[in-house]
Design an enzyme around this catalytic site. Structure first.
Site, PDB file in Angstrom:
ATOM      1  N   SER A 169      47.384  46.016  44.949  1.00 53.00           N
ATOM      2  CA  SER A 169      48.272  45.310  45.876  1.00 53.00           C
ATOM      3  C   SER A 169      48.611  43.938  45.313  1.00 53.00           C
ATOM      4  O   SER A 169      49.638  43.361  45.647  1.00 53.00           O
ATOM      5  CB  SER A 169      47.617  45.177  47.259  1.00 53.00           C
ATOM      6  OG  SER A 169      46.501  44.334  47.182  1.00 53.00           O
ATOM      7  N   ASP A 211      41.823  51.930  47.855  1.00 51.39           N
ATOM      8  CA  ASP A 211      41.619  50.756  48.691  1.00 51.39           C
ATOM      9  C   ASP A 211      40.148  50.759  49.108  1.00 51.39           C
ATOM     10  O   ASP A 211      39.668  51.758  49.658  1.00 51.39           O
ATOM     11  CB  ASP A 211      42.534  50.867  49.919  1.00 51.39           C
ATOM     12  CG  ASP A 211      42.521  49.606  50.755  1.00 51.39           C
ATOM     13  OD1 ASP A 211      41.435  48.999  50.891  1.00 51.39           O
ATOM     14  OD2 ASP A 211      43.590  49.234  51.270  1.00 51.39           O
ATOM     15  N   THR A 269      35.077  26.688  48.537  1.00 50.56           N
ATOM     16  CA  THR A 269      35.834  26.327  49.741  1.00 50.56           C
ATOM     17  C   THR A 269      34.913  26.287  50.963  1.00 50.56           C
ATOM     18  O   THR A 269      35.205  25.572  51.927  1.00 50.56           O
ATOM     19  CB  THR A 269      37.027  27.311  49.927  1.00 50.56           C
ATOM     20  OG1 THR A 269      37.925  26.772  50.874  1.00 50.56           O
ATOM     21  CG2 THR A 269      36.604  28.670  50.368  1.00 50.56           C
ATOM     22  N   TYR A 293      41.564  32.116  55.140  1.00 55.40           N
ATOM     23  CA  TYR A 293      41.030  32.616  53.864  1.00 55.40           C
ATOM     24  C   TYR A 293      39.617  32.070  53.638  1.00 55.40           C
ATOM     25  O   TYR A 293      38.674  32.819  53.353  1.00 55.40           O
ATOM     26  CB  TYR A 293      41.943  32.209  52.690  1.00 55.40           C
ATOM     27  CG  TYR A 293      41.219  32.179  51.368  1.00 55.40           C
ATOM     28  CD1 TYR A 293      40.920  33.366  50.709  1.00 55.40           C
ATOM     29  CD2 TYR A 293      40.779  30.971  50.807  1.00 55.40           C
ATOM     30  CE1 TYR A 293      40.202  33.346  49.514  1.00 55.40           C
ATOM     31  CE2 TYR A 293      40.070  30.947  49.622  1.00 55.40           C
ATOM     32  CZ  TYR A 293      39.779  32.133  48.977  1.00 55.40           C
ATOM     33  OH  TYR A 293      39.065  32.111  47.814  1.00 55.40           O
ATOM     34  N   SER A 327      33.285  31.252  47.386  1.00 56.29           N
ATOM     35  CA  SER A 327      34.094  30.127  46.900  1.00 56.29           C
ATOM     36  C   SER A 327      33.497  28.803  47.346  1.00 56.29           C
ATOM     37  O   SER A 327      32.885  28.706  48.423  1.00 56.29           O
ATOM     38  CB  SER A 327      35.504  30.270  47.468  1.00 56.29           C
ATOM     39  OG  SER A 327      36.224  29.078  47.296  1.00 56.29           O
ATOM     40  N   ASN A 334      36.706  26.024  40.430  1.00 58.32           N
ATOM     41  CA  ASN A 334      38.122  26.342  40.150  1.00 58.32           C
ATOM     42  C   ASN A 334      38.276  27.129  38.846  1.00 58.32           C
ATOM     43  O   ASN A 334      38.314  26.514  37.765  1.00 58.32           O
ATOM     44  CB  ASN A 334      38.943  25.052  40.090  1.00 58.32           C
ATOM     45  CG  ASN A 334      39.133  24.435  41.459  1.00 58.32           C
ATOM     46  OD1 ASN A 334      38.161  24.158  42.147  1.00 58.32           O
ATOM     47  ND2 ASN A 334      40.365  24.230  41.867  1.00 58.32           N
ATOM     48  N   ASN A 337      48.362  27.106  42.673  1.00 60.84           N
ATOM     49  CA  ASN A 337      47.252  26.481  41.947  1.00 60.84           C
ATOM     50  C   ASN A 337      47.771  25.635  40.783  1.00 60.84           C
ATOM     51  O   ASN A 337      48.836  25.909  40.221  1.00 60.84           O
ATOM     52  CB  ASN A 337      46.268  27.539  41.427  1.00 60.84           C
ATOM     53  CG  ASN A 337      45.534  28.223  42.570  1.00 60.84           C
ATOM     54  OD1 ASN A 337      45.651  29.424  42.742  1.00 60.84           O
ATOM     55  ND2 ASN A 337      44.803  27.474  43.357  1.00 60.84           N
ATOM     56  N   LEU A 338      46.987  24.622  40.435  1.00 66.75           N
ATOM     57  CA  LEU A 338      47.441  23.628  39.454  1.00 66.75           C
ATOM     58  C   LEU A 338      47.752  24.221  38.071  1.00 66.75           C
ATOM     59  O   LEU A 338      48.845  24.000  37.532  1.00 66.75           O
ATOM     60  CB  LEU A 338      46.374  22.522  39.328  1.00 66.75           C
ATOM     61  CG  LEU A 338      46.702  21.404  38.331  1.00 66.75           C
ATOM     62  CD1 LEU A 338      47.945  20.638  38.757  1.00 66.75           C
ATOM     63  CD2 LEU A 338      45.512  20.454  38.192  1.00 66.75           C
ATOM     64  N   ASP A 368      43.851  19.382  51.356  1.00 68.56           N
ATOM     65  CA  ASP A 368      43.136  19.196  50.094  1.00 68.56           C
ATOM     66  C   ASP A 368      41.876  18.346  50.295  1.00 68.56           C
ATOM     67  O   ASP A 368      41.904  17.361  51.027  1.00 68.56           O
ATOM     68  CB  ASP A 368      44.035  18.472  49.072  1.00 68.56           C
ATOM     69  CG  ASP A 368      44.737  19.441  48.141  1.00 68.56           C
ATOM     70  OD1 ASP A 368      44.303  20.607  48.064  1.00 68.56           O
ATOM     71  OD2 ASP A 368      45.713  19.027  47.491  1.00 68.56           O
ATOM     72  N   TYR A 424      32.390  30.214  43.541  1.00 69.70           N
ATOM     73  CA  TYR A 424      33.182  29.763  42.396  1.00 69.70           C
ATOM     74  C   TYR A 424      33.803  28.412  42.688  1.00 69.70           C
ATOM     75  O   TYR A 424      34.351  28.193  43.761  1.00 69.70           O
ATOM     76  CB  TYR A 424      34.360  30.699  42.108  1.00 69.70           C
ATOM     77  CG  TYR A 424      34.058  32.171  42.031  1.00 69.70           C
ATOM     78  CD1 TYR A 424      32.830  32.659  41.634  1.00 69.70           C
ATOM     79  CD2 TYR A 424      35.057  33.092  42.360  1.00 69.70           C
ATOM     80  CE1 TYR A 424      32.591  34.023  41.560  1.00 69.70           C
ATOM     81  CE2 TYR A 424      34.833  34.450  42.288  1.00 69.70           C
ATOM     82  CZ  TYR A 424      33.591  34.912  41.890  1.00 69.70           C
ATOM     83  OH  TYR A 424      33.370  36.258  41.823  1.00 69.70           O
ATOM     84  N   LYS A 448      35.494  33.895  53.613  1.00 71.65           N
ATOM     85  CA  LYS A 448      34.404  33.769  52.634  1.00 71.65           C
ATOM     86  C   LYS A 448      33.107  33.388  53.357  1.00 71.65           C
ATOM     87  O   LYS A 448      32.032  33.931  53.065  1.00 71.65           O
ATOM     88  CB  LYS A 448      34.741  32.733  51.560  1.00 71.65           C
ATOM     89  CG  LYS A 448      35.891  33.151  50.649  1.00 71.65           C
ATOM     90  CD  LYS A 448      35.562  34.386  49.829  1.00 71.65           C
ATOM     91  CE  LYS A 448      36.708  34.885  48.997  1.00 71.65           C
ATOM     92  NZ  LYS A 448      36.489  36.213  48.408  1.00 71.65           N
TER      93      LYS A 448
END
Ligand code: UD1
Length: 335
Positions: free
Chosen positions: A34, A58, A126, A149, A124, A179, A199-200, A297, A177, A153
């Site tokens: 996907s 899936d 995050t 999102y 993450s 980045n 993303n950067l 951010d 993780y 996690k």
């Protein structure tokens, strides 16, 4: 050892397949494509000299997952498969909760049914939000997620913690993780962002290749030495190798265990430093402009790497320069 890699055709998943083969393990991919391209399999073939077995399935499909776990005599699972676009998750939260949490639960049920006990889960940094202290250790209390999102996690981590607490036969590690950037040095596989990269690094490489306007630095007034945000950028092959180490760690445990482990370099780099490093070591073609802060951010975050070093015996080897050069080589391959 046969390792099921859900989302194995994705960015981190495909690089992890390479690391698994290099460590003598046999990856078996499950991916519904996907958000991945079938050409990834050809890239893997050119690196490895063989194409890993791949099921276009899936991983929300319990029956098929049980079938694959049994048929392939799976010894352990790395579960990457998930949606990952922060902005989209805000617009379509149900899609994210259903897929990201549902697929983990399906994988866990299939593992229980077939007696597979080792799991590495893709989490993450995050989950920490803006940490009060950096470098951030695994004991740092998590902060409420900034997006659905991010919340998926945190919830998936809780599912694993609670399952292990219930005494289930499970040995699991959540890798948080930082980045991930870069690509395999062969430029046969890499990141395939769809549309305008959020993303950067993908934006930087596309901009330097003339496919995008100059990079906008999101915010110049943060409380950091140069006023721009700080992150811990880790080469995707280093991150891939951390998964192999996590599996080895689980191999040494037969009892119920659950650990959360940061995977980063331990070094923070500011946005400005990244752009200057890119201009100095990759190409001076990169232009940038100053812009406003991006909503949501965090100012500065980077990993404490003490636990990953002691627990998994892993540390990042590849410097930022190498990650940027590999990302650029991949960009040239694409454009
Ligand atoms: C983002 C996600 C995070 C996810 C991670 C995966 C958001 C808010 N967060 O983290 O949930 O786990 O990716 O890699 O999307 N920047 C610019 N200009 C740009 C793009 C980025 O200045 O055009 C800056 C950002 O403000 C940030 C840094 O570069 O300071 C890194 O941004 P990005 O690559 O999007 O990663 P994160 O925001 O750390």
């Amino acid at each position: 050892m046969n390792i099921l890699v859900t989302g194995g055709a994705g960015f981190i998943g495909s690089h992890t397949c390479v690391a698994l083969v290099e460590a003598g393990l046999n990856p078996i991919i499950v991916d519904n494509f996907s958000n991945a391209n079938r050409s990834v399999l050809q890239g893997l073939n050119r690196i490895l000299g063989k194409t890993p077995v791949c099921y276009e399935v899936d991983c929300n499909n319990l029956e098929q997952m049980e079938h694959i776990l049994q048929k392939e005599a799976i010894d352990g699972v790395i579960h990457f498969a998930a949606y990952k676009a922060v902005g989209e998750s805000v617009a379509e939260p149900i899609k994210y909760y259903e897929n990201n949490i549902g697929s983990l639960i399906t994988v866990l049920k299939a593992m229980e049914k077939t007696g597979v006990e080792k799991l590495v889960f893709s989490s993450s940094c995050t989950v920490y939000g803006q940490p009060d202290v950096v470098p951030v250790t695994e004991d740092t209390p998590r902060k409420p997620a900034e997006s659905p999102y991010g919340n998926t996690k945190a919830i998936c981590e809780d599912v694993l913690r609670d399952l292990v607490q219930s005494g289930a036969s499970l040995q699991a590690v959540s890798l948080r993780y930082f980045n991930p950037i870069g690509a395999h040095s062969s430029a046969e596989i890499g990141e395939l962002p769809i549309g305008v990269p959020a993303n950067l690094i993908p934006f930087v490489t596309q901009s330097a290749a003339g496919l995008r306007p100059p990079v906008t630095i999101f915010g110049s007034d943060y409380n950091t030495p140069d006023g721009t945000c700080i992150r811990d950028y880790i080469h995707v092959m280093d991150l891939a190798e951390a998964h192999v180490k996590a599996l080895a760690f689980l191999q040494n445990h037969s009892k119920t265990i659950y650990e959360t482990v940061n995977v980063g370099t331990g070094k923070g780099s500011s946005v400005l430093e990244v752009l200057e490093t890119f201009r100095a070591t990759v190409t001076p073609m990169l232009q940038f402009v100053w812009g406003n802060r991006r909503a949501g951010d965090v100012e500065a975050t980077f990993a404490s790497v003490e636990k990953v070093e002691t627990c998994l015996g892993w540390r990042a080897k590849r410097p930022l320069e190498e990650a940027l050069q590999d990302a650029w080589r991949w960009q040239l391959r694409l454009s």
